[in-house]
Design a protein around this motif. Structure first.
Motif, mmCIF file in Angstrom:
data_model
loop_
_atom_site.group_PDB
_atom_site.id
_atom_site.type_symbol
_atom_site.label_atom_id
_atom_site.label_comp_id
_atom_site.label_asym_id
_atom_site.label_seq_id
_atom_site.Cartn_x
_atom_site.Cartn_y
_atom_site.Cartn_z
ATOM 1 N N ASN A 153 0.996 12.120 -17.370
ATOM 2 C CA ASN A 153 2.371 11.329 -16.998
ATOM 3 C C ASN A 153 2.197 10.411 -15.861
ATOM 4 O OD1 ASN A 153 3.680 13.032 -18.948
ATOM 5 N ND2 ASN A 153 3.900 14.572 -17.571
ATOM 6 N N LEU A 154 1.079 9.752 -15.632
ATOM 7 C CA LEU A 154 0.888 8.804 -14.557
ATOM 8 C C LEU A 154 0.964 7.586 -15.111
ATOM 9 C CD1 LEU A 154 0.288 7.730 -11.598
ATOM 10 C CD2 LEU A 154 -2.256 7.784 -12.499
ATOM 11 N N GLU A 155 1.936 6.813 -14.843
ATOM 12 C CA GLU A 155 2.405 5.298 -15.178
ATOM 13 C C GLU A 155 1.841 4.295 -14.454
ATOM 14 O OE1 GLU A 155 6.387 2.517 -16.211
ATOM 15 O OE2 GLU A 155 6.616 4.442 -15.287
ATOM 16 N N THR A 156 1.054 3.323 -15.404
ATOM 17 C CA THR A 156 0.418 2.317 -14.243
ATOM 18 C C THR A 156 1.243 0.936 -14.598
ATOM 19 O OG1 THR A 156 -1.721 3.277 -14.544
ATOM 20 C CG2 THR A 156 -1.659 1.045 -14.146
ATOM 21 N N HIS A 157 1.551 0.232 -13.604
ATOM 22 C CA HIS A 157 2.060 -0.991 -13.743
ATOM 23 C C HIS A 157 1.220 -2.054 -13.673
ATOM 24 C CE1 HIS A 157 6.047 1.114 -13.177
ATOM 25 N NE2 HIS A 157 5.260 1.836 -12.185
ATOM 26 N N TYR A 158 1.117 -3.016 -14.645
ATOM 27 C CA TYR A 158 -0.025 -3.907 -14.630
ATOM 28 C C TYR A 158 0.503 -5.433 -14.357
ATOM 29 C CZ TYR A 158 -2.668 -0.451 -17.368
ATOM 30 O OH TYR A 158 -3.159 0.435 -17.647
ATOM 31 N N VAL A 159 -0.476 -6.066 -13.660
ATOM 32 C CA VAL A 159 -0.476 -7.585 -13.568
ATOM 33 C C VAL A 159 -1.508 -8.139 -14.343
ATOM 34 C CG1 VAL A 159 0.734 -7.515 -11.326
ATOM 35 C CG2 VAL A 159 -1.779 -7.408 -11.299
ATOM 36 N N ASN A 160 -1.589 -9.464 -14.446
ATOM 37 C CA ASN A 160 -2.650 -10.088 -15.118
ATOM 38 C C ASN A 160 -3.910 -10.290 -14.630
ATOM 39 O OD1 ASN A 160 -0.738 -10.536 -17.474
ATOM 40 N ND2 ASN A 160 0.119 -12.172 -16.425
ATOM 41 N N SER A 161 -4.111 -10.258 -13.351
ATOM 42 C CA SER A 161 -5.337 -10.586 -12.883
ATOM 43 C C SER A 161 -5.595 -9.890 -11.580
ATOM 44 C CB SER A 161 -5.325 -12.336 -12.495
ATOM 45 O OG SER A 161 -4.584 -12.652 -11.724
ATOM 46 N N ASN A 162 -6.959 -9.889 -11.134
ATOM 47 C CA ASN A 162 -7.385 -9.258 -9.833
ATOM 48 C C ASN A 162 -6.777 -10.077 -8.670
ATOM 49 O OD1 ASN A 162 -9.102 -7.396 -8.251
ATOM 50 N ND2 ASN A 162 -10.051 -9.222 -7.788
ATOM 51 N N GLU A 163 -6.600 -11.450 -8.787
ATOM 52 C CA GLU A 163 -5.941 -12.255 -7.758
ATOM 53 C C GLU A 163 -4.327 -11.806 -7.758
ATOM 54 O OE1 GLU A 163 -5.022 -14.874 -4.706
ATOM 55 O OE2 GLU A 163 -7.112 -13.917 -5.530
ATOM 56 N N GLU A 164 -3.776 -11.465 -8.633
ATOM 57 C CA GLU A 164 -2.321 -10.997 -8.734
ATOM 58 C C GLU A 164 -2.229 -9.557 -8.005
ATOM 59 O OE1 GLU A 164 0.405 -11.570 -11.955
ATOM 60 O OE2 GLU A 164 -1.374 -12.558 -12.892
ATOM 61 N N ALA A 165 -3.437 -8.775 -8.324
ATOM 62 C CA ALA A 165 -3.468 -7.221 -7.599
ATOM 63 C C ALA A 165 -3.744 -7.463 -6.175
ATOM 64 C CB ALA A 165 -4.552 -6.696 -8.236
ATOM 65 N N ARG A 166 -4.376 -8.624 -5.710
ATOM 66 C CA ARG A 166 -4.584 -8.593 -4.294
ATOM 67 C C ARG A 166 -3.123 -9.113 -3.721
ATOM 68 N NH1 ARG A 166 -4.122 -12.293 -0.872
ATOM 69 N NH2 ARG A 166 -3.365 -13.675 -2.577
ATOM 70 N N ALA A 167 -2.334 -9.770 -4.360
ATOM 71 C CA ALA A 167 -1.064 -10.436 -3.677
ATOM 72 C C ALA A 167 -0.078 -9.071 -3.706
ATOM 73 C CB ALA A 167 -0.344 -11.300 -4.488
ATOM 74 N N ILE A 168 -0.180 -8.198 -4.580
ATOM 75 C CA ILE A 168 0.531 -6.887 -4.586
ATOM 76 C C ILE A 168 0.129 -6.112 -3.496
ATOM 77 C CG2 ILE A 168 1.008 -4.856 -6.088
ATOM 78 C CD1 ILE A 168 2.575 -7.237 -6.869
ATOM 79 N N LEU A 169 -1.337 -5.989 -3.141
ATOM 80 C CA LEU A 169 -1.539 -5.014 -2.135
ATOM 81 C C LEU A 169 -1.549 -5.511 -0.932
ATOM 82 C CD1 LEU A 169 -3.383 -2.552 -1.624
ATOM 83 C CD2 LEU A 169 -5.429 -4.006 -1.452
ATOM 84 N N ALA A 170 -1.209 -7.008 -0.799
ATOM 85 C CA ALA A 170 -1.059 -7.550 0.484
ATOM 86 C C ALA A 170 0.317 -7.443 0.858
ATOM 87 C CB ALA A 170 -1.406 -9.050 0.559
ATOM 88 N N SER A 171 1.148 -7.676 -0.314
ATOM 89 C CA SER A 171 2.629 -7.192 0.204
ATOM 90 C C SER A 171 3.042 -5.984 0.173
ATOM 91 C CB SER A 171 3.480 -8.075 -0.926
ATOM 92 O OG SER A 171 3.428 -7.515 -2.436
ATOM 93 N N GLY A 172 2.518 -5.089 -0.745
ATOM 94 C CA GLY A 172 2.992 -3.557 -0.767
ATOM 95 C C GLY A 172 4.117 -3.540 -1.792
ATOM 96 N N MET A 173 4.560 -4.466 -2.424
ATOM 97 C CA MET A 173 5.688 -4.597 -3.306
ATOM 98 C C MET A 173 5.269 -4.903 -4.771
ATOM 99 S SD MET A 173 8.102 -2.940 -1.410
ATOM 100 C CE MET A 173 9.629 -3.512 -2.192
ATOM 101 N N HIS A 174 5.961 -4.477 -5.571
ATOM 102 C CA HIS A 174 5.874 -4.933 -6.965
ATOM 103 C C HIS A 174 7.209 -4.668 -7.921
ATOM 104 C CE1 HIS A 174 4.915 -4.209 -11.527
ATOM 105 N NE2 HIS A 174 4.417 -5.374 -10.973
ATOM 106 N N ASN A 175 7.724 -5.684 -8.227
ATOM 107 C CA ASN A 175 9.226 -5.793 -8.824
ATOM 108 C C ASN A 175 9.991 -4.890 -8.429
ATOM 109 O OD1 ASN A 175 8.061 -7.180 -11.211
ATOM 110 N ND2 ASN A 175 7.425 -5.432 -12.382
ATOM 111 N N GLY A 176 9.924 -5.241 -6.683
ATOM 112 C CA GLY A 176 11.230 -4.629 -5.908
ATOM 113 C C GLY A 176 10.870 -3.212 -5.535
#
Length: 335
Positions: A153-176
């Protein structure tokens, strides 16, 4: 099994000692009148295999992967470096005259954690972000989650690219929502972990080396990422340069894995400006050194001694959208 094409030197060339010389694609000279090889790769991890080719006008990098893939359907380049399985699918669907000769990157993916202690594996309550849903990296991720780590039951939330994943890791937030884990590729992971401007600076740690986890799960040396596609006609029009190219490639792969200081030196020799290095290769010499040092091989290069079989990999992920390829789509360049 891959189909093997033996490259034989014409006897007349072997016997001559006063033939004119020309510069080959690796910058050295050989007894050949063949035109230099022209080749293109994406900027980023695959370009590390060509770290000393900065001044080679016949080597082109492009920061947009789709632009590189498009070259498989054109006639400008003798070789195209691209995602192996996507490239094979394009060749099969379009009936193109390229064949896959060698895998050069085999997994530069990592699971990074934000404020995660003791390298804890995700659980059903974890907030995980990844990229490229239903593409090969994602299928690797799902196989590990479902079959190896067995996280229900692990849910994975997706972004389109590795660059977007980089931005998520830098901010620590995704969709609030605060993020616990990010599936990401190097060198983007290194960039975030070493950026004081990142909101998560000092809070990010490497939880899993996905290539190592895949090997433990599957027994396979690597994940088939970027591969070198060779135009079939080059086997007869430029056999000497082709053989030299692949011999030099093996040497570069070993150097980049075992001696990243030489990589940094080569990039600095090409251009001392780090921005220019970044523009040419998708990384600079300092990043290459730090991601590769201590034999970490964070770029995921595949050593010549390692075996990466596309069809064995596809059988393991067992996805109907990725059927096996016949041996007609592969070549083995005899050194």
């Amino acid at each position: 099994m891959n189909k093997s094409f033996i490259i034989l030197l014409p006897l007349v060339m072997v016997g001559l000692t006063s033939c004119p010389t020309s510069e080959n694609s690796s910058g050295s000279t050989s007894l050949t009148n063949e035109e230099p090889l022209k080749f293109i790769s994406p900027a980023g991890a695959p370009a590390l295999a060509f770290f000393n080719q900065g001044n080679n006008e016949n080597y082109v990098t492009n920061s947009t992967p789709t632009n590189v893939a498009a070259e498989l359907q054109k006639s400008e380049y003798d070789m195209v470096i691209f995602d192996s399985i996507s490239g094979l699918n394009t060749i099969r669907n379009k009936e193109l005259d390229f064949k896959l000769a060698q895998i050069i990157t085999g997994g530069n993916f990592y699971l990074a954690g934000i404020d995660i202690k003791d390298e804890a594996t995700p659980n059903s309550e974890s907030y995980v972000v990844s990229f490229g849903e239903n593409l090969i990296p994602d299928l690797v991720w799902r196989s590990l989650v479902d079959d190896y780590w067995q996280i229900p039951n692990l849910e994975t939330h997706y972004v389109n690219s590795n660059e977007e994943a980089r931005a998520i890791l830098a901010s620590g937030m995704h969709n609030g929502n605060p993020v616990d884990y990010v599936f990401i590729a190097q060198p983007a992971l290194f960039a975030v972990m070493n950026s004081p401007d990142a909101s998560t600076y000092g809070r990010v740690s490497i939880i899993k080396n996905i290539r190592q986890e895949w090997k433990a799960y599957s027994g396979q040396d690597a994940i088939p990422q970027a591969g070198i596609f060779v135009r079939e006609s080059v086997l007869t029009t430029k056999p000497n340069n082709l053989k030299t190219f692949f011999n030099d490639l093996d040497d570069r792969l070993l150097t980049a894995i075992n001696n990243p200081q030489e990589v940094r030196d080569a990039l600095n020799a090409y251009n001392s400006d780090l921005v220019a290095q970044q523009a040419r290769f998708g990384f600079n010499g300092n990043v290459a050194y730090n991601v590769q040092k201590d034999q970490a091989n964070g770029f995921g290069l595949v050593a010549p001694s390692e075996t990466v079989d596309v069809n064995t990999f596809l059988a393991k992920i067992n996805n109907p959208n990725y059927p096996a390829f016949s041996e007609d789509y592969f070549i083995e360049i005899t050194r």
